[in-house]
Enzyme design. Structure first.
Site, PDB file in Angstrom:
ATOM      1  N   CYS A  28      -3.759   2.913  21.275  1.00  0.00           N
ATOM      2  CA  CYS A  28      -3.796   1.779  21.679  1.00  0.00           C
ATOM      3  C   CYS A  28      -2.871   0.742  21.245  1.00  0.00           C
ATOM      4  O   CYS A  28      -2.910  -0.452  21.754  1.00  0.00           O
ATOM      5  CB  CYS A  28      -5.346   1.143  21.334  1.00  0.00           C
ATOM      6  SG  CYS A  28      -5.976   1.502  19.702  1.00  0.00           S
ATOM      7  N   TYR A  55       0.797  -1.310   0.161  1.00  0.00           N
ATOM      8  CA  TYR A  55       0.124   0.026   0.009  1.00  0.00           C
ATOM      9  C   TYR A  55       0.849   1.422  -0.102  1.00  0.00           C
ATOM     10  O   TYR A  55       0.694   2.255  -0.702  1.00  0.00           O
ATOM     11  CB  TYR A  55      -0.924   0.079   1.104  1.00  0.00           C
ATOM     12  CG  TYR A  55      -2.040  -0.751   1.013  1.00  0.00           C
ATOM     13  CD1 TYR A  55      -3.304  -0.451  -0.053  1.00  0.00           C
ATOM     14  CD2 TYR A  55      -2.250  -2.084   1.573  1.00  0.00           C
ATOM     15  CE1 TYR A  55      -4.187  -1.214  -0.279  1.00  0.00           C
ATOM     16  CE2 TYR A  55      -3.353  -3.058   1.351  1.00  0.00           C
ATOM     17  CZ  TYR A  55      -4.416  -2.483   0.372  1.00  0.00           C
ATOM     18  OH  TYR A  55      -5.646  -3.380   0.132  1.00  0.00           O
ATOM     19  N   HIS A 112     -14.712   2.628  -1.928  1.00  0.00           N
ATOM     20  CA  HIS A 112     -13.844   1.539  -1.508  1.00  0.00           C
ATOM     21  C   HIS A 112     -12.714   2.455  -0.396  1.00  0.00           C
ATOM     22  O   HIS A 112     -11.747   2.137  -0.468  1.00  0.00           O
ATOM     23  CB  HIS A 112     -13.181   0.899  -2.580  1.00  0.00           C
ATOM     24  CG  HIS A 112     -13.928  -0.065  -3.344  1.00  0.00           C
ATOM     25  ND1 HIS A 112     -13.825  -0.457  -4.587  1.00  0.00           N
ATOM     26  CD2 HIS A 112     -15.013  -0.561  -2.981  1.00  0.00           C
ATOM     27  CE1 HIS A 112     -14.714  -1.295  -4.938  1.00  0.00           C
ATOM     28  NE2 HIS A 112     -15.385  -1.449  -3.875  1.00  0.00           N
TER      29      HIS A 112
HETATM   30  P1  OAD Z   1     -10.421  -2.750 -13.290  1.00  0.00           P
HETATM   31  O1  OAD Z   1      -8.844  -2.922 -13.391  1.00  0.00           O
HETATM   32  O2  OAD Z   1     -11.245  -3.998 -12.940  1.00  0.00           O
HETATM   33  O3  OAD Z   1     -11.163  -2.332 -14.496  1.00  0.00           O
HETATM   34  C1  OAD Z   1     -10.717  -1.090 -15.081  1.00  0.00           C
HETATM   35  C2  OAD Z   1     -11.626  -0.866 -16.505  1.00  0.00           C
HETATM   36  O4  OAD Z   1     -11.094   0.435 -17.130  1.00  0.00           O
HETATM   37  C3  OAD Z   1     -11.400  -1.786 -17.570  1.00  0.00           C
HETATM   38  O5  OAD Z   1     -12.676  -2.396 -17.891  1.00  0.00           O
HETATM   39  C4  OAD Z   1     -10.538  -1.171 -18.677  1.00  0.00           C
HETATM   40  O6  OAD Z   1     -11.174  -1.511 -20.036  1.00  0.00           O
HETATM   41  C5  OAD Z   1     -11.163   0.281 -18.441  1.00  0.00           C
HETATM   42  N1  OAD Z   1     -10.305   1.340 -18.868  1.00  0.00           N
HETATM   43  C6  OAD Z   1      -8.820   1.410 -18.799  1.00  0.00           C
HETATM   44  N2  OAD Z   1      -8.423   2.278 -19.353  1.00  0.00           N
HETATM   45  C7  OAD Z   1      -9.407   2.986 -19.583  1.00  0.00           C
HETATM   46  C8  OAD Z   1      -9.353   4.402 -20.249  1.00  0.00           C
HETATM   47  N3  OAD Z   1      -8.371   5.207 -20.355  1.00  0.00           N
HETATM   48  N4  OAD Z   1     -10.808   4.912 -20.417  1.00  0.00           N
HETATM   49  C9  OAD Z   1     -11.860   4.183 -20.050  1.00  0.00           C
HETATM   50  N5  OAD Z   1     -11.963   2.986 -19.341  1.00  0.00           N
HETATM   51  C10 OAD Z   1     -10.701   2.476 -19.142  1.00  0.00           C
HETATM   52  O7  OAD Z   1     -10.751  -1.472 -12.104  1.00  0.00           O
HETATM   53  P2  OAD Z   1     -12.243  -1.364 -11.609  1.00  0.00           P
HETATM   54  O8  OAD Z   1     -13.295  -1.767 -12.269  1.00  0.00           O
HETATM   55  O9  OAD Z   1     -12.000   0.162 -10.944  1.00  0.00           O
HETATM   56  O10 OAD Z   1     -11.436  -2.983  -5.332  1.00  0.00           O
HETATM   57  O11 OAD Z   1     -12.066  -2.562 -10.404  1.00  0.00           O
HETATM   58  C11 OAD Z   1     -12.980  -2.328  -9.372  1.00  0.00           C
HETATM   59  C12 OAD Z   1     -12.396  -3.027  -8.031  1.00  0.00           C
HETATM   60  O12 OAD Z   1     -11.590  -4.007  -8.148  1.00  0.00           O
HETATM   61  C13 OAD Z   1     -11.326  -1.898  -7.458  1.00  0.00           C
HETATM   62  O13 OAD Z   1     -12.164  -0.714  -6.853  1.00  0.00           O
HETATM   63  C14 OAD Z   1     -10.533  -2.535  -6.527  1.00  0.00           C
HETATM   64  C15 OAD Z   1     -10.360  -3.770  -7.282  1.00  0.00           C
HETATM   65  O14 OAD Z   1      -9.754  -4.859  -6.862  1.00  0.00           O
HETATM   66  C16 OAD Z   1     -10.881  -2.943  -3.987  1.00  0.00           C
HETATM   67  O15 OAD Z   1      -9.756  -3.117  -3.804  1.00  0.00           O
HETATM   68  C17 OAD Z   1     -12.153  -3.407  -3.024  1.00  0.00           C
END
Ligand code: OAD
Length: 249
Positions: free
Chosen positions: A156, A72, A124
């Protein structure tokens, strides 16, 4: 000559102009053009190098907190150098052009707020929060270099954790309620830069659909949402969102 992207953009703009309430749900794709890695890109995604369950679950954190903390901290150091892109700024401006815009983000990078969006629902959490699960105290981290030992709570003494939602944890109840209510009452729901794979965030678009809203997807490629979305624009959000805002003005 009109292209299908121009046609789709015009359709979305027409829908937004008639809306009385709009929800935007963003994911990692919105920050990709700021240099923040997404999660599921096959080459550059964070989960291409680590399994989520080895690092971003309560169990993984408990078994090796120093390893998890340093991952992180590495992410913090990456995001600390990132700037909002044209997509983030466009969403901040969109809030001044359409009524009742609720911005919900799965991103923990704080870039929407940095671009001027107000009242962002950080579904998140926030990468820069340090949190104590024992006494609940929170603080904003400013140092991001690797640690020799996990940080502990001044009050703590227990090991602190980053203020993000780990896999298997619940979304804070108030955020889930606000987000669900916004999805139930919107006329237009934009799903931007998210793979629509992670729940409950991914259920918000379905809630909006069931309530009769128009659901629009903006992404580089189709996702599990695509089959039910009313419209889709497959292009980078940092160009699509400014184009929508320009047409709304
Ligand atoms: P993902 O990495 O799963 O998906 C990213 C999406 O963005 C994909 O569908 C890509 O096609 C799209 N993408 C990439 N570049 C782009 C651009 N320039 N313009 C538009 N779209 C683009 O990420 P999230 O959907 O955000 O959770 O993932 C959801 C959650 O999974 C996150 O918040 C995190 C992760 O594990 C936790 O940490 C709890």
């Amino acid at each position: 000559m009109s292209t299908s992207r121009d046609d789709a953009t015009q359709t979305v703009v027409d829908t937004l102009k008639q809306a009385r309430s709009v929800v935007v749900l963003t994911g990692a794709g919105v920050s990709a053009e700021s240099g923040v890695p997404t999660f599921r890109d096959a080459q550059t995604g964070l989960w291409a190098h680590h399994k989520a369950e080895d690092i971003a679950t309560p169990e993984a954190f408990a078994s090796d907190p120093l390893f998890a903390w340093n991952w992180y901290r590495w992410r913090r150091s990456l995001v600390a150098q990132a700037e909002p892109n044209a997509g983030h700024y466009a969403l901040a401006q969109m809030a001044t052009l359409v009524p009742n815009l609720t911005l919900i983000t799965q991103n923990v990078d704080g870039l929407h707020a940095a671009a001027g969006s107000e009242s962002v629902i950080e579904f998140h959490g926030n990468l820069f929060d340090d949190r104590c699960d024992s006494c609940g105290v929170r603080s904003r981290a400013t140092q991001h270099e690797p640690l020799d030992a996990p940080p502990t709570c001044n009050r703590c003494g227990v090991i602190l954790r980053p203020g993000v939602v780990l896999f298997g944890e619940l979304i804070p109840e108030s955020l889930l309620r606000r987000s669900t209510q916004a999805a139930q009452h919107c006329d237009v729901f934009l799903s931007v830069g998210t793979s629509s794979l992670v729940y409950p965030a991914a259920s918000l678009a379905k809630t909006a659909l069931s309530a009769g809203a128009s659901v629009v997807e903006i992404n580089m490629e189709p996702t599990p949402l695509s089959g039910v979305a009313d419209a889709a624009i497959y292009a980078p959000s940092a160009s699509v969102l400014p184009a929508l805002v320009a047409a709304l003005q």
